[in-house]
Enzyme design. Structure first.
Site, mmCIF file in Angstrom:
data_model
loop_
_atom_site.group_PDB
_atom_site.id
_atom_site.type_symbol
_atom_site.label_atom_id
_atom_site.label_comp_id
_atom_site.label_asym_id
_atom_site.label_seq_id
_atom_site.Cartn_x
_atom_site.Cartn_y
_atom_site.Cartn_z
ATOM 1 C CE LYS A 43 -3.763 2.574 1.627
ATOM 2 N NZ LYS A 43 -4.546 2.894 0.381
ATOM 3 C CB ILE A 69 -8.340 4.683 1.460
ATOM 4 C CG1 ILE A 69 -9.089 3.745 0.183
ATOM 5 C CG2 ILE A 69 -7.944 3.849 2.523
ATOM 6 C CD1 ILE A 69 -10.485 3.216 0.725
ATOM 7 N N GLY A 70 -7.824 7.749 1.403
ATOM 8 C CA GLY A 70 -6.870 8.796 2.183
ATOM 9 C C GLY A 70 -5.440 8.281 2.512
ATOM 10 C CG LEU A 71 -2.536 7.576 0.158
ATOM 11 C CD1 LEU A 71 -1.481 8.707 -0.482
ATOM 12 C CD2 LEU A 71 -2.573 6.490 -0.597
ATOM 13 C CB CYS A 127 -3.458 9.424 -4.762
ATOM 14 S SG CYS A 127 -4.016 8.022 -3.653
ATOM 15 C CG ASN A 189 -4.354 5.812 -8.688
ATOM 16 O OD1 ASN A 189 -5.442 5.151 -8.205
ATOM 17 N ND2 ASN A 189 -3.261 5.990 -8.180
ATOM 18 N N GLY A 241 -9.643 -2.925 -14.025
ATOM 19 C CA GLY A 241 -10.830 -3.891 -14.416
ATOM 20 C C GLY A 241 -10.113 -5.142 -14.827
HETATM 21 C C1 LIG Z 1 -9.493 0.471 -1.685
HETATM 22 C C2 LIG Z 1 -8.420 0.869 -2.570
HETATM 23 C C3 LIG Z 1 -7.237 1.625 -2.329
HETATM 24 C C4 LIG Z 1 -6.438 1.921 -3.176
HETATM 25 N N1 LIG Z 1 -5.469 2.596 -2.829
HETATM 26 C C5 LIG Z 1 -4.186 2.834 -3.440
HETATM 27 C C6 LIG Z 1 -3.099 3.395 -3.194
HETATM 28 O O1 LIG Z 1 -2.847 3.536 -1.814
HETATM 29 N N2 LIG Z 1 -2.041 3.452 -4.018
HETATM 30 C C7 LIG Z 1 -2.465 3.514 -5.578
HETATM 31 O O2 LIG Z 1 -1.553 3.772 -6.007
HETATM 32 N N3 LIG Z 1 -3.422 2.963 -5.807
HETATM 33 C C8 LIG Z 1 -4.622 2.685 -4.802
HETATM 34 N N4 LIG Z 1 -5.765 2.137 -5.442
HETATM 35 C C9 LIG Z 1 -5.852 2.213 -6.794
HETATM 36 C C10 LIG Z 1 -5.412 0.579 -7.375
HETATM 37 O O3 LIG Z 1 -4.063 0.289 -7.121
HETATM 38 C C11 LIG Z 1 -5.878 0.333 -8.819
HETATM 39 O O4 LIG Z 1 -5.237 1.309 -9.600
HETATM 40 C C12 LIG Z 1 -7.509 0.594 -9.225
HETATM 41 O O5 LIG Z 1 -8.039 -0.274 -8.184
HETATM 42 C C13 LIG Z 1 -7.769 -0.313 -10.289
HETATM 43 O O6 LIG Z 1 -7.407 -1.532 -10.606
HETATM 44 P P1 LIG Z 1 -8.910 -2.682 -10.518
HETATM 45 O O7 LIG Z 1 -9.676 -2.180 -11.569
HETATM 46 O O8 LIG Z 1 -8.029 -3.889 -10.909
HETATM 47 O O9 LIG Z 1 -9.206 -2.523 -9.190
HETATM 48 C C14 LIG Z 1 -6.547 1.560 -4.654
HETATM 49 C C15 LIG Z 1 -7.998 1.147 -5.098
HETATM 50 C C16 LIG Z 1 -8.843 0.688 -4.088
HETATM 51 C C17 LIG Z 1 -10.034 0.017 -4.617
#
Ligand SMILES: Cc1cc2nc3c(=O)[nH]c(=O)nc-3n(C[C@H](O)[C@H](O)[C@H](O)COP(=O)(O)O)c2cc1C
Ligand SMILES: Cc1cc2nc3c(=O)[nH]c(=O)nc-3n(C[C@H](O)[C@H](O)[C@H](O)COP(=O)(O)OP(=O)(O)OC[C@H]3O[C@@H](n4cnc5c(N)ncnc54)[C@H](O)[C@@H]3O)c2cc1C
Ligand code: FES
Lengths: 315, 289
Positions: A43, A69-71, A127, A189, A241
């Site tokens: 994360k 989420i807000g890191l 982000c 992202n 996706g």
């Molecule tokens: C709950 C949640 C938390 C995430 N936190 C981060 C993060 O801390 N850093 C980041 O680069 N992307 C974060 N993302 C984005 C994901 O890394 C990813 O780019 C995004 O979910 C698209 O991929 P997916 O369609 O497979 O979910 C987060 C996504 C979700 C759903």
């Protein structure tokens, strides 16, 4: 036997499947064998301990979820001392995602994270909800160049850069990141979004805006990967996706060398391992010996492109 | 859109009879078969699933993350967290008691006998019983009773006496009385209709139990008012307690930090993940809602 291994710069992944930052932690070891993954992606970490955004942090929409989420995290010291060792127990390379809103601090963080057990630094410059306007380094070519140049000067680790789908012209930003020394690009992202509740007229998320996460975004991100792959030489990790092996194939045909997966692992905690198995079976059935054969293998050379239509999207 | 349905490339959730490649892991993804899914009263339903034995490791206070079918054809994107209501090891069955609220639980309500139902778990830290506790008080309202009910099983196994105070709006929606009573608990029902559920009355009942020496620990879930009462009485008489909390979830495993709640530890506010640090927490550290 299919050779599923891929190279991202100097790093070899045993297969092209890795989790997406923020959607994964070593705690998934309760359900799956983490040693099967192509890479482990932690994360996003910031310098100071952060609580993150107000709840609710997730809301469902018609076509996916929005989340903000807000890191949250315990800060870089705790991360290096306690979280890196949790991941170091497993074999796949560890990708550490990092974020800051200040360029000097960003570079200093990357330097401090360049410890032996960390294999890759992923600069999360995208982000979407890091601040309320949705602004971030990856929204602008110049910011991206300055930020990545500064980080590059401070670390010898492989440097991946996570781009934003919210930028107007992702190709220019990808090229800026490459020119500044990125070793690979993670595209992309989440999409900046808003949901308003009709029962109380209030935004559904505590942070108002959130990032849209949905399989529906795959065609959009796939288009971005395709466009960027034509314009840069460094490898691309397609993120957005992916829910099944054919999605991995699609991203690779468009030019990606690997994929990142978030949502699918929430929906089916065993999904990542399943997709690896399915990808192997898919290749095997078609006599594909090496998965790398798929990279950029989309058959479109004979397709006439209308120059007027294509011009505006820079294909 | 059925995400799993892409030809033969489906997910690897375990069905009954499948070899378990992850036998040593805490949790898994399972496809159970619906044995029954009947209404308990106007608002609540009770679903019984036949599941792979790995899923039967669940204990009181733990949850599963349920992949609810769609009630209307459009996608239900996320899983829904649900406490295990009962583990029936002899029959290889697991049960959930649920209230139909929104799309996820409405979809669940449509499950028919023989249908598949994908569940992930068991997840989280459940209730624990200290060996020194001889008698416990379980105080629940509404769907909180679904979470507390398996405590009666745990307490019966460990020969701990239970007084269950079941709070409800009216007599028609009192749930789990038989389950508690069947396992030897003393069951008291308090209702809104005759005002016996008022905090002052419940307080009087609990004070009585404390005086009788029947309250070595408190357990609660589902009501902010009852949580506050248990915290107050717990402080006053130095009685420990546990509370099960809820929050919207995404991963259920501890990775995404969606399910945070505020707790107060030694005067300091801390955030914890309901899915992994809980859902059961020290009652004195919980902050009401
Ligand atoms: C709950 C949640 C938390 C995430 N936190 C981060 C993060 O801390 N850093 C980041 O680069 N992307 C974060 N993302 C984005 C994901 O890394 C990813 O780019 C995004 O979910 C698209 O991929 P997916 O369609 O497979 O979910 C987060 C996504 C979700 C759903
Ligand atoms: C640890 C835990 C145990 C639970 N045990 C039970 C149980 O045994 N029986 C039962 O009936 N209910 C239980 N709940 C509540 C249950 O998860 C919600 O009622 C359910 O998610 C509502 O989904 P829906 O689609 O029907 O409602 P909607 O309101 O349409 O849901 C919309 C969104 O909000 C989320 N959501 C809404 N309410 C809650 C809530 N209270 N907790 C978490 N997410 C919520 C949903 O997951 C969904 O993402 C439990 C919750 C938690 C966290
Ligand atoms: S739901 Fe993901 S951390 Fe709790």
């Amino acid at each position: 036997m299919v050779d599923l291994s891929v190279k991202i710069g100097d790093i070899t992944l045993q297969n092209p499947i890795q989790p997406a930052s923020g959607a994964f932690s070593w705690e998934y070891n309760d359900v799956i064998d983490l040693n099967r993954l192509g890479a482990l992606v932690a994360k996003t970490i910031c310098r100071e301990p952060r609580l993150g955004n107000p709840t609710p942090r997730m809301a469902e929409t018609e076509a996916g979820i929005i989340q903000s989420i807000g890191l949250p995290g315990k800060g870089i010291e705790y991360f290096v001392d306690h979280i890196v060792p949790e991941y170091a127990r497993f074999k796949p390379p560890l990708v550490v995602s990092v974020n800051s809103d200040n360029i000097e601090d960003f570079a200093a963080l990357a330097e401090e994270l360049s410890v032996p057990d960390v294999d890759v630094i992923e600069a999360n410059i995208s982000c979407p909800t890091r601040n309320q306007t949705g602004g971030n380094f990856a929204m602008h070519e110049d910011y991206t160049r300055d930020c990545i140049t500064a980080i590059r000067a401070k670390t010898k680790k492989p440097l991946w850069v996570k781009l934003s789908p919210n930028a107007g012209d992702i190709v220019s930003i990808a090229r800026a990141a490459e020119a500044a020394g990125a070793d690979a690009l993670a595209i992309a992202n989440t999409f900046l979004s808003l949901k308003i509740r009709t029962d109380n007229f209030r935004p559904a998320l505590g942070n108002k805006f959130g990032g849209l996460v949905s399989p529906a975004l795959k065609p959009i991100v796939l288009r971005m990967v395709y466009q960027v792959a034509k314009q840069v030489k460094i490898p691309i990790i397609g993120i957005g996706g992916v829910t099944k092996a054919e999605d991995v194939v699609e991203y690779m045909l468009a030019g990606a060398s690997a994929v990142g997966i978030g949502y699918a692992g929430f929906r089916n905690p065993t999904a990542l391992v399943q997709i690896i198995d399915d990808l192997e079976a898919w290749c095997d059935e078609r006599g594909i010996k090496k998965v790398t054969e798929l990279i950029g293998a989309v058959k479109d050379a004979d397709m006439e492109t209308d120059t007027l239509a294509a011009a505006s999207i820079g294909v | 859109m059925a995400l799993e349905a892409s030809g033969k490339y489906t997910n690897s959730a375990l069905r009954i009879g499948d070899v378990d490649p992850y036998a040593e892991r805490k949790a898994g993804e399972f496809i159970g078969t619906v044995v029954s899914n009947a209404s308990v009263n106007d608002e609540y339903k009770h679903v019984v699933l036949k599941v792979h034995p790995h899923a039967l490791r669940a204990y009181a206070g733990q949850m599963f993350h349920l992949l609810c079918p769609s009630p209307d054809g459009a996608e239900v994107w996320m899983r829904r967290p649900m406490s295990v209501y009962r583990v029936d090891k002899a029959n290889g069955q697991i049960e959930f008691l649920y209230k139909t609220e929104g799309r996820g639980t409405l979809g669940m309500a449509k499950l028919g006998v023989g249908d598949d139902f994908n569940i992930a778990g068991p997840l989280g830290h459940g209730f624990t019983l200290e060996p020194s506790w001889k008698n416990i008080v379980v105080l629940g309202r509404g769907v909180g009773l679904a979470t507390l009910a398996p405590l009666s099983q745990l307490a019966a196994e460990q020969k701990v006496g239970v007084t269950a105070i079941l709070s409800a709006r009216h007599a028609g929606v009192v749930m789990s009385r038989d389950l508690f009573a069947g396992l030897g608990a003393r069951v008291l029902t308090v209702l809104d209709t005759d005002n016996t559920s008022a905090v002052e009355n419940v307080e009087k009942i609990v004070e009585g139990l404390i005086a009788e020496g029947k309250a070595d620990a408190f357990f609660t879930c589902g009501s902010n008012r009852l949580l506050k009462l248990m915290q107050r009485l717990g402080k006053k008489h130095n009685i420990p307690g546990q509370v099960a909390m809820e929050q919207i979830m995404v991963c259920g495993i501890g990775a995404c930090y969606v399910c945070m709640r505020t707790f107060e530890v030694d005067g300091e506010k801390v955030l914890r993940r309901v899915c992994r640090d809980g859902p059961v927490f020290n009652i004195q550290e919980a902050v009401g809602w």
